[in-house]
Design an enzyme around this catalytic site. Sequence first.
Site, short mmCIF file in Angstrom:
data_model
loop_
_atom_site.label_atom_id
_atom_site.label_comp_id
_atom_site.label_asym_id
_atom_site.label_seq_id
_atom_site.Cartn_x
_atom_site.Cartn_y
_atom_site.Cartn_z
N HIS A 184 0.83 -1.21 0.00
CA HIS A 184 0.00 0.00 0.00
C HIS A 184 0.87 1.26 0.00
CE1 HIS A 184 -3.06 -2.74 2.20
NE2 HIS A 184 -3.60 -2.47 1.04
N LYS B 194 -15.94 -7.24 6.08
CA LYS B 194 -14.70 -8.01 6.00
C LYS B 194 -14.23 -8.47 7.39
CE LYS B 194 -11.65 -7.31 2.33
NZ LYS B 194 -10.62 -6.54 1.57
N ARG C 42 -2.08 -5.39 -8.78
CA ARG C 42 -0.92 -6.24 -8.48
C ARG C 42 -0.72 -7.32 -9.52
NH1 ARG C 42 -3.40 -7.68 -2.96
NH2 ARG C 42 -5.15 -7.42 -4.39
N SER D 202 -3.48 -8.04 2.78
CA SER D 202 -3.54 -7.90 4.24
C SER D 202 -3.87 -9.25 4.87
CB SER D 202 -4.58 -6.84 4.61
OG SER D 202 -4.18 -5.60 4.09
N1 COA Z 1 -0.47 -4.06 -1.58
C1 COA Z 1 -0.91 -4.97 -0.71
N2 COA Z 1 -2.18 -5.34 -0.58
C2 COA Z 1 -3.06 -4.75 -1.40
C3 COA Z 1 -2.69 -3.80 -2.35
C4 COA Z 1 -1.32 -3.46 -2.43
N3 COA Z 1 -0.86 -2.58 -3.29
N4 COA Z 1 -3.78 -3.41 -3.02
C5 COA Z 1 -4.80 -4.09 -2.51
N5 COA Z 1 -4.37 -4.91 -1.54
C6 COA Z 1 -5.12 -5.89 -0.76
C7 COA Z 1 -5.96 -5.30 0.29
O1 COA Z 1 -5.27 -5.16 1.50
C8 COA Z 1 -7.06 -6.32 0.37
O2 COA Z 1 -6.56 -7.44 1.10
P1 COA Z 1 -7.53 -8.34 2.00
O3 COA Z 1 -8.67 -8.75 1.11
O4 COA Z 1 -6.64 -9.42 2.42
O5 COA Z 1 -7.97 -7.41 3.10
C9 COA Z 1 -7.23 -6.77 -1.08
O6 COA Z 1 -6.00 -6.55 -1.66
C10 COA Z 1 -8.18 -5.96 -1.90
O7 COA Z 1 -9.35 -5.84 -1.25
P2 COA Z 1 -10.55 -5.03 -1.87
O8 COA Z 1 -11.78 -5.54 -1.22
O9 COA Z 1 -10.45 -4.98 -3.34
O10 COA Z 1 -10.26 -3.58 -1.47
P3 COA Z 1 -10.18 -2.98 -0.09
O11 COA Z 1 -10.63 -3.85 1.01
O12 COA Z 1 -8.78 -2.50 0.01
O13 COA Z 1 -11.20 -1.72 -0.27
C11 COA Z 1 -13.10 -0.37 -0.99
C12 COA Z 1 -12.45 -1.78 -0.93
C13 COA Z 1 -13.08 0.28 0.37
C14 COA Z 1 -12.33 0.51 -1.96
C15 COA Z 1 -14.55 -0.54 -1.49
O14 COA Z 1 -15.19 -1.50 -0.69
C16 COA Z 1 -15.35 0.76 -1.45
O15 COA Z 1 -15.17 1.63 -2.28
N6 COA Z 1 -16.26 0.88 -0.45
C17 COA Z 1 -17.14 2.06 -0.33
C18 COA Z 1 -18.58 1.75 -0.74
C19 COA Z 1 -18.79 2.05 -2.20
O16 COA Z 1 -18.63 3.15 -2.69
N7 COA Z 1 -19.20 1.00 -2.95
C20 COA Z 1 -19.49 1.12 -4.37
C21 COA Z 1 -18.22 1.10 -5.24
S1 COA Z 1 -17.36 -0.44 -5.22
#
Ligand code: COA
Length: 162
Positions: free
Chosen positions: A17, A41, A90, A128
Site C-alpha cells: 500500500h 470483512k 498487483r 492484508s
Molecule cells: N499491496 C498490498 N495489498 C493490497 C494492495 C497493495 N498494493 N492493493 C490491494 N491490496 C489488498 C488489500 O489489503 C485487500 O486485502 P484483504 O482482502 O486481504 O484485506 C485486497 O487486496 C483488496 O481488497 P478489496 O476488497 O479490493 O479492497 P479494499 O478492502 O482494500 O477496499 C473499498 C475496498 C473500500 C475501496 C470498497 O469496498 C469501497 O469503495 N467501499 C465504499 C462503498 C462504495 O462506494 N461501494 C461502491 C463502489 S465499489
Amino acid sequence: MNIGVYPGTFDPITHGHTDIITRSLRVFDKVIVAVAPNPGKSPLFDVAERVEMVKLATKDLARVEVETFEGLLVHFVRQRGARAVIRGLRAISDFEHEFQMALINRKLDQTVESVFFMPREEYSYLTSSIIKEVAGLGGTVKDFVHPEVAKRLRQRLRRHTP
Ligand code: COA
C-alpha cells in the site's frame, strides 16, 4: 490542486500500500488515504486503529492525509474536491474486480476517474489477509509491514490465540 483518494480497508496497511501511495504522490499534489470501516470483512483492527497505523506508515511522506469515510466512495471523493480514485493493480487477477469497481464508480459519478498504479514486483503477491495469516502462525512479517504494524499484529494475534 490535483487530489487523489486512495481507498481501502487497510487491515493493516502493508508496504504494498505505501508503495502505491509513494507512486501516486508523483502524479497528485495531495493523496487522501480513505480508510473504509468495511465491517463486512470482519477486520482484525477497528477503523481508528487502522487510521493510526496508516498515519504511522506514511508519517515521512509529505502531502498525505488519512481519513475514514462512510457511505459511497464517490461521494467522499467529491466532498474532498478530488479528481480521481487511486487503486493498485498487483496482478491480472485484480483486474476484473477493479474494472467492475471503476465502472460502477463512473456510473455513480461521471466526473470521478479511476487511476491504477502497479506496485514493486516484490509486493505484487501481498494482501492484508496473507500477512495476518503469516503473523497468526508465528511467521515474521517484518519485510512486509512497518515495524509498529508488525508489533501490533503480534500483540493482537497473540491475544486471539487460545
Ligand atoms: N499491496 C498490498 N495489498 C493490497 C494492495 C497493495 N498494493 N492493493 C490491494 N491490496 C489488498 C488489500 O489489503 C485487500 O486485502 P484483504 O482482502 O486481504 O484485506 C485486497 O487486496 C483488496 O481488497 P478489496 O476488497 O479490493 O479492497 P479494499 O478492502 O482494500 O477496499 C473499498 C475496498 C473500500 C475501496 C470498497 O469496498 C469501497 O469503495 N467501499 C465504499 C462503498 C462504495 O462506494 N461501494 C461502491 C463502489 S465499489
